[in-house]
Write an enzyme that holds these catalytic residues in place. Sequence first.
Site, PDB file in Angstrom:
ATOM      1  N   TRP A  93       1.806 -19.941 -80.110  1.00  0.00           N
ATOM      2  CA  TRP A  93       1.711 -19.534 -81.611  1.00  0.00           C
ATOM      3  C   TRP A  93       1.080 -20.777 -82.129  1.00  0.00           C
ATOM      4  O   TRP A  93       1.392 -21.790 -81.969  1.00  0.00           O
ATOM      5  CB  TRP A  93       3.341 -19.029 -81.867  1.00  0.00           C
ATOM      6  CG  TRP A  93       3.342 -17.656 -82.067  1.00  0.00           C
ATOM      7  CD1 TRP A  93       3.110 -16.665 -82.809  1.00  0.00           C
ATOM      8  CD2 TRP A  93       4.003 -16.849 -80.869  1.00  0.00           C
ATOM      9  NE1 TRP A  93       3.646 -15.510 -82.388  1.00  0.00           N
ATOM     10  CE2 TRP A  93       4.072 -15.339 -81.212  1.00  0.00           C
ATOM     11  CE3 TRP A  93       4.272 -17.266 -79.400  1.00  0.00           C
ATOM     12  CZ2 TRP A  93       4.659 -14.358 -80.252  1.00  0.00           C
ATOM     13  CZ3 TRP A  93       4.624 -16.154 -78.524  1.00  0.00           C
ATOM     14  CH2 TRP A  93       4.680 -14.771 -78.904  1.00  0.00           C
TER      15      TRP A  93
ATOM     16  N   TRP B  19       1.682 -21.595 -85.855  1.00  0.00           N
ATOM     17  CA  TRP B  19       2.283 -22.659 -86.389  1.00  0.00           C
ATOM     18  C   TRP B  19       3.620 -23.232 -85.612  1.00  0.00           C
ATOM     19  O   TRP B  19       3.888 -24.430 -85.976  1.00  0.00           O
ATOM     20  CB  TRP B  19       2.815 -22.303 -87.880  1.00  0.00           C
ATOM     21  CG  TRP B  19       3.865 -21.265 -88.005  1.00  0.00           C
ATOM     22  CD1 TRP B  19       4.439 -20.368 -87.170  1.00  0.00           C
ATOM     23  CD2 TRP B  19       4.799 -21.270 -89.218  1.00  0.00           C
ATOM     24  NE1 TRP B  19       5.411 -19.826 -87.986  1.00  0.00           N
ATOM     25  CE2 TRP B  19       5.772 -19.879 -88.758  1.00  0.00           C
ATOM     26  CE3 TRP B  19       5.064 -21.701 -90.243  1.00  0.00           C
ATOM     27  CZ2 TRP B  19       6.623 -19.575 -89.695  1.00  0.00           C
ATOM     28  CZ3 TRP B  19       5.984 -21.463 -91.141  1.00  0.00           C
ATOM     29  CH2 TRP B  19       6.775 -20.393 -90.900  1.00  0.00           C
ATOM     30  N   ASP B  20       3.767 -22.708 -84.535  1.00  0.00           N
ATOM     31  CA  ASP B  20       4.782 -23.166 -83.557  1.00  0.00           C
ATOM     32  C   ASP B  20       4.111 -24.429 -83.035  1.00  0.00           C
ATOM     33  O   ASP B  20       4.841 -25.571 -82.854  1.00  0.00           O
ATOM     34  CB  ASP B  20       5.294 -22.038 -82.536  1.00  0.00           C
ATOM     35  CG  ASP B  20       6.122 -21.035 -83.167  1.00  0.00           C
ATOM     36  OD1 ASP B  20       5.275 -20.320 -83.799  1.00  0.00           O
ATOM     37  OD2 ASP B  20       7.310 -20.930 -83.057  1.00  0.00           O
TER      38      ASP B  20
ATOM     39  N   ASP C 206       8.425 -13.093 -91.295  1.00  0.00           N
ATOM     40  CA  ASP C 206       8.330 -11.795 -90.984  1.00  0.00           C
ATOM     41  C   ASP C 206       9.191 -10.928 -91.703  1.00  0.00           C
ATOM     42  O   ASP C 206       8.346 -10.138 -92.722  1.00  0.00           O
ATOM     43  CB  ASP C 206       8.771 -11.801 -89.424  1.00  0.00           C
ATOM     44  CG  ASP C 206       7.918 -12.303 -88.481  1.00  0.00           C
ATOM     45  OD1 ASP C 206       7.150 -13.326 -89.041  1.00  0.00           O
ATOM     46  OD2 ASP C 206       7.995 -12.129 -87.067  1.00  0.00           O
TER      47      ASP C 206
ATOM     48  N   ARG D 210      17.915  -9.126 -85.005  1.00  0.00           N
ATOM     49  CA  ARG D 210      16.556  -9.165 -85.006  1.00  0.00           C
ATOM     50  C   ARG D 210      15.815  -8.091 -85.921  1.00  0.00           C
ATOM     51  O   ARG D 210      16.861  -7.855 -86.768  1.00  0.00           O
ATOM     52  CB  ARG D 210      16.095  -8.551 -83.583  1.00  0.00           C
ATOM     53  CG  ARG D 210      16.237  -9.701 -82.525  1.00  0.00           C
ATOM     54  CD  ARG D 210      15.508 -10.846 -82.543  1.00  0.00           C
ATOM     55  NE  ARG D 210      13.993 -10.738 -82.447  1.00  0.00           N
ATOM     56  CZ  ARG D 210      13.185 -11.323 -82.419  1.00  0.00           C
ATOM     57  NH1 ARG D 210      13.463 -12.738 -82.565  1.00  0.00           N
ATOM     58  NH2 ARG D 210      11.891 -11.354 -82.184  1.00  0.00           N
TER      59      ARG D 210
ATOM     60  N   TYR E 287      17.745 -12.623 -88.749  1.00  0.00           N
ATOM     61  CA  TYR E 287      16.199 -13.229 -88.763  1.00  0.00           C
ATOM     62  C   TYR E 287      16.131 -13.799 -90.067  1.00  0.00           C
ATOM     63  O   TYR E 287      16.549 -14.868 -90.432  1.00  0.00           O
ATOM     64  CB  TYR E 287      15.441 -12.019 -88.434  1.00  0.00           C
ATOM     65  CG  TYR E 287      14.088 -12.243 -87.551  1.00  0.00           C
ATOM     66  CD1 TYR E 287      14.197 -13.344 -86.590  1.00  0.00           C
ATOM     67  CD2 TYR E 287      12.767 -11.698 -87.958  1.00  0.00           C
ATOM     68  CE1 TYR E 287      12.894 -13.810 -86.005  1.00  0.00           C
ATOM     69  CE2 TYR E 287      11.881 -11.774 -87.277  1.00  0.00           C
ATOM     70  CZ  TYR E 287      11.943 -12.719 -86.224  1.00  0.00           C
ATOM     71  OH  TYR E 287      10.702 -13.151 -85.425  1.00  0.00           O
TER      72      TYR E 287
ATOM     73  N   GLU F  73      16.913 -20.641 -82.611  1.00  0.00           N
ATOM     74  CA  GLU F  73      15.988 -20.287 -83.498  1.00  0.00           C
ATOM     75  C   GLU F  73      16.295 -20.351 -84.886  1.00  0.00           C
ATOM     76  O   GLU F  73      15.674 -20.806 -85.740  1.00  0.00           O
ATOM     77  CB  GLU F  73      15.511 -18.818 -83.016  1.00  0.00           C
ATOM     78  CG  GLU F  73      14.336 -18.347 -83.428  1.00  0.00           C
ATOM     79  CD  GLU F  73      14.060 -16.871 -82.918  1.00  0.00           C
ATOM     80  OE1 GLU F  73      14.685 -16.369 -82.248  1.00  0.00           O
ATOM     81  OE2 GLU F  73      13.057 -16.405 -83.075  1.00  0.00           O
TER      82      GLU F  73
HETATM   83  C1  DGY Z   1       6.977 -15.670 -84.739  1.00  0.00           C
HETATM   84  O1  DGY Z   1       7.379 -14.767 -84.120  1.00  0.00           O
HETATM   85  O2  DGY Z   1       6.437 -15.538 -85.771  1.00  0.00           O
HETATM   86  C2  DGY Z   1       6.981 -17.064 -84.274  1.00  0.00           C
HETATM   87  O3  DGY Z   1       6.181 -17.818 -84.961  1.00  0.00           O
HETATM   88  C3  DGY Z   1       7.278 -17.408 -82.928  1.00  0.00           C
HETATM   89  O4  DGY Z   1       8.064 -18.470 -82.887  1.00  0.00           O
END
Ligand code: DGY
Length: 480
Positions: free
Chosen positions: A51, A53-54, A184, A228, A381, A425
């Site tokens: 990924w 930015w990871d 997200d 999630r 999340y 996370e």
């Molecule tokens: C995501 O799912 O958006 C992340 O960047 C993965 O860690």
Amino acid sequence: MLKHKHYYAILATKMGEAANTTMVDAARAVLDANQREQWTVPSPKLYPHQWLWDSCFIAIGLRHYDTARAKQELLSLLRGQWQNGMIPHITLTPNDEHWANADFWQSGRSKYAPNTPTSGLTQPPVLATAALLVSEKLDGANQRIFLKQMFPALLAYHSWLYTDRDPGQTGLVALIHPWECGLDNTPYWDMALHHFSPLWVGAFLKLGFGKFINNYRKDTQAVPQKQRLTTVEALKFAALAFNLRKHGYDASLCLKHNRFAVEDVSYNSILAAANKDLGKIADIIAEPIPTDLAFRFQTTNKALELLWDSNDGLYYSRSFHNKEPLRVATVASLLPLYSGVISKERADVLVRHLINKQSFWPAFPVPSVATNDSHYTSDRYWQGPTWINMNWLLYHGLKNYGYDELAESLRQTVFRLVNNSSFHEYFSALDGSGYGIDQFSWTAALSIDLFYTGAGATNGGTRSGVFTNNQPSNQTTNTQ
Ligand code: DGY
């Protein structure tokens, strides 16, 4: 008595140092376990590809003890770069059974996609910053060699952001999917997608297939479902990705046909900082930034002001189409601090929000949504929990405006979180419990970075005992 206090303070400092040294070893073990070929996956179980930015955050941690690997982490992102300059948010590991695989994305629908399968979207542009930070660990000649390798790709990427995503030349880059901002399911994107309800998603839910889908969701097998995306969010996100795929990931078509683009405050703040870092890279290798691009960089610095809401004293993302602000108090509203381009006056107002215990400064700041906002959920999340990458960005944001002690307090919060709850996370902002997947790469990498970067870096980066009970010192007065 004073003497005893002094010894206790020294003892506390030593204990803090020892705990954090162990923390660094444990963090390095996470990054070793998650290493694949030339890059590092965020989490083998949940995110088995590379990924964007990871990998930037991972390289920022790696640079402190393995510069070769840090460089490789960033260079390997370039294998996924599209011919139009886009760096995709995921460069896929072929044949992986992860749901977001080559079949899902079908990147070949765009004539610009490389042979390596990738996603068709991008992610926050931390790459120039990561390249600069990694390069600072190299000696002069090696620094220039590495930056020369990165520079053309970075220039192409930033140019693409402006040509494809800022057609009106407002200075604000538009995003076409919430995955692009990285936050997200943050509530303001939920607002933006309010009217996006494809028929098949509605039908699926009406027919009660939601439960059935959950059996296939790998994320909810690894992490409790309530931490999630909801089923509706997951379906909408997939439906929107299919919609973009249908348009061959052509931004002008997507912006024309979809009404869901967002001028995202977190993304544009990170971009403003990255533009500056790209300028610094250009200086180091004595290469010019083309004048028209340099001009666009300036427009972003000014345009952040368009997102300022003087009633609330916060910055908000807004719709690309009707320019309506998406008013929810999230951590994104504070990220203009990280850009370093807003005025000190604005920064002071944001800091007053940040230190408010009722909203952004609970026991384990900084929550992704203000705790007193109706959208706040402690464990879901991006709808409430504290994320280490946000704390890292805000640490630097506070430093930008001279809030050194507050920055230090945030840094200590990161150590308290990972020492108590491991490299999760995300974390409860209320009691520090770890949520999401464990052994998460950027949590480990940024903890390492903060350990070495912090105020007391000469004594191991810790200044335990400076703050008690997580209270900001008298540098700021929390009156709210
Ligand atoms: C995501 O799912 O958006 C992340 O960047 C993965 O860690």
